[in-house]
Every structure is written in C-alpha cells, then in structure tokens.
Motif scaffolding. Structure first.
Motif, short mmCIF file in Angstrom:
data_model
loop_
_atom_site.label_atom_id
_atom_site.label_comp_id
_atom_site.label_asym_id
_atom_site.label_seq_id
_atom_site.Cartn_x
_atom_site.Cartn_y
_atom_site.Cartn_z
N ALA A 64 0.83 -1.21 0.00
CA ALA A 64 0.00 0.00 0.00
C ALA A 64 0.87 1.26 0.00
O ALA A 64 0.61 2.20 -0.76
N SER A 65 1.90 1.29 0.82
CA SER A 65 2.76 2.46 0.88
C SER A 65 3.53 2.65 -0.42
O SER A 65 3.64 3.77 -0.94
N ILE A 66 4.07 1.58 -0.95
CA ILE A 66 4.83 1.67 -2.20
C ILE A 66 3.92 2.15 -3.34
O ILE A 66 4.30 3.02 -4.13
N ALA A 67 2.71 1.62 -3.41
CA ALA A 67 1.77 2.03 -4.46
C ALA A 67 1.41 3.51 -4.33
O ALA A 67 1.38 4.24 -5.32
N LEU A 68 1.16 3.97 -3.11
CA LEU A 68 0.83 5.38 -2.89
C LEU A 68 1.99 6.27 -3.34
O LEU A 68 1.78 7.27 -4.03
N GLN A 69 3.20 5.89 -2.97
CA GLN A 69 4.36 6.70 -3.35
C GLN A 69 4.56 6.71 -4.86
O GLN A 69 4.88 7.75 -5.44
N ARG A 70 4.33 5.59 -5.51
CA ARG A 70 4.44 5.54 -6.97
C ARG A 70 3.41 6.46 -7.61
O ARG A 70 3.70 7.15 -8.59
N GLN A 71 2.18 6.49 -7.07
CA GLN A 71 1.14 7.39 -7.59
C GLN A 71 1.56 8.84 -7.47
O GLN A 71 1.12 9.68 -8.24
N MET A 72 2.41 9.12 -6.49
CA MET A 72 2.84 10.50 -6.25
C MET A 72 4.18 10.83 -6.93
O MET A 72 4.81 11.83 -6.61
N GLY A 73 4.60 9.99 -7.87
CA GLY A 73 5.79 10.29 -8.66
C GLY A 73 7.10 9.76 -8.12
O GLY A 73 8.17 10.14 -8.59
N PHE A 74 7.04 8.87 -7.14
CA PHE A 74 8.25 8.26 -6.62
C PHE A 74 8.64 7.08 -7.50
O PHE A 74 7.78 6.39 -8.05
N ALA A 75 9.92 6.83 -7.63
CA ALA A 75 10.45 5.69 -8.36
C ALA A 75 11.01 4.68 -7.36
O ALA A 75 11.44 5.07 -6.27
N THR A 76 11.00 3.41 -7.73
CA THR A 76 11.51 2.37 -6.84
C THR A 76 12.76 1.74 -7.43
O THR A 76 12.93 1.69 -8.65
#
Length: 170
Positions: free
Chosen positions: A141-153
């Motif tokens: 959930a946290s990783i998905a939220l951050q990706r939606q906000m323009g974060f890269a993994t």
C-alpha cells in the motif's frame, strides 16, 4: 511552522485533520499512537520485528534541528493522535528520508496521501533535492501510494526484502 502552531489539512475524501510539530511533551501521545497500529505497520515503520517501541525509538521521533529531524503529529477533530510523520535530512542537506505511521482505525481516509504531499512540499521548501523512503517489499500500500505521487523504486543492495523509493524534488 513554530512548535505550537497547528496546520489544518483536508484529504481528498474531505476528512479534516490537524498537524503540528512534535515536542518533548508528546511522548505519551506517541506511545498511545504506537499501541494503536498493527504489528505489520510497526514492522514496516521500523523495519524490524519488535512489538514494543523503546524510549530510544521515541527519541528518534522528536524534532531535532541539529540532527536535521523534523517530526509531526496529526490529530482528528476530537484531538486524538491519528498519525505521525518524520523527515530526516542528511548532513549535506541534499536528501531527506520520510516515514509515516497511521493509526489502524484512521486508515482509508486519505491521511497518508495528504501527509506525504505535505511532506514533499516541506522538504522542497527546506531545499532538499530528493525525498527517500526505505520500504519493506511487503508494504504494498505504501509503495503504491508513493508511486502514484511520482516516486520511483529501486532495489536496496544486499537487502532483498527492502526497496528504496525516491522522488526528485528539484
């Protein structure tokens, strides 16, 4: 924002909450918040299996300008603590690590999104060039939220259970 100032934030769902910097007098509130999070959330927050949070851990959650740590508490309209958020900058003032903890009963209202959005702006205004979090790969959930906000993994070297999530700020 000064230590006693409170800012009002509103989520995309219309939920209104209040945010202010953490102070030394907030330890009891932090203890109560950490009692009201799931064991998975506690594991995701500290990347460990400990269930009880030590005094040393709470000390890390206090704002400390000398250590480049800025921490916030979020409250609902009844003034119950619903979340904490921490930014920790590196010594060079370039990169900033973010961590958010939300009380289990307060999830699903957009608090995480709104807090992260606020922290992105706060880090930008403080002059950081990137915002980073280290996540357990199971924290979908946290990783998905951050990706939606323009974060890269990206993977964390020699740590197959962790992922580095990063967003360039400028």
């Amino acid at each position: 924002m000064m230590p006693d100032e409170t800012e009002t934030l509103v989520t995309r769902t219309g939920f209104r909450f209040f945010l202010r910097p953490v102070s030394r007098r907030d330890e009891d509130m932090l203890v109560e918040l950490f009692r009201q999070v799931s064991s998975d959330d506690l594991r995701f927050r500290f990347l460990s299996g400990e269930r009880e949070t030590s005094e040393q851990r709470f000390a890390q959650l206090l704002s400390d300008p000398a250590a480049r740590v800025t921490s916030f508490l979020a409250f609902d309209e009844q003034r119950q603590v619903i979340a904490s958020a921490t930014l920790k900058g590196d010594a060079a003032g370039e990169h900033c690590e973010v961590a958010i903890m939300i009380r289990a009963a307060s999830k699903g209202r957009g608090i995480g999104w709104t807090l992260l959005d606020y922290l992105v702006g706060y880090a930008e205004n403080a002059g950081y060039t990137s915002l980073v979090s280290i996540e357990d790969r199971d924290n979908h959930a946290s990783i998905a939220l951050q990706r939606q906000m323009g974060f890269a993994t990206e993977p964390v070297a020699d740590e197959p259970t962790l992922v580095r999530v990063c967003r360039r700020l400028r």
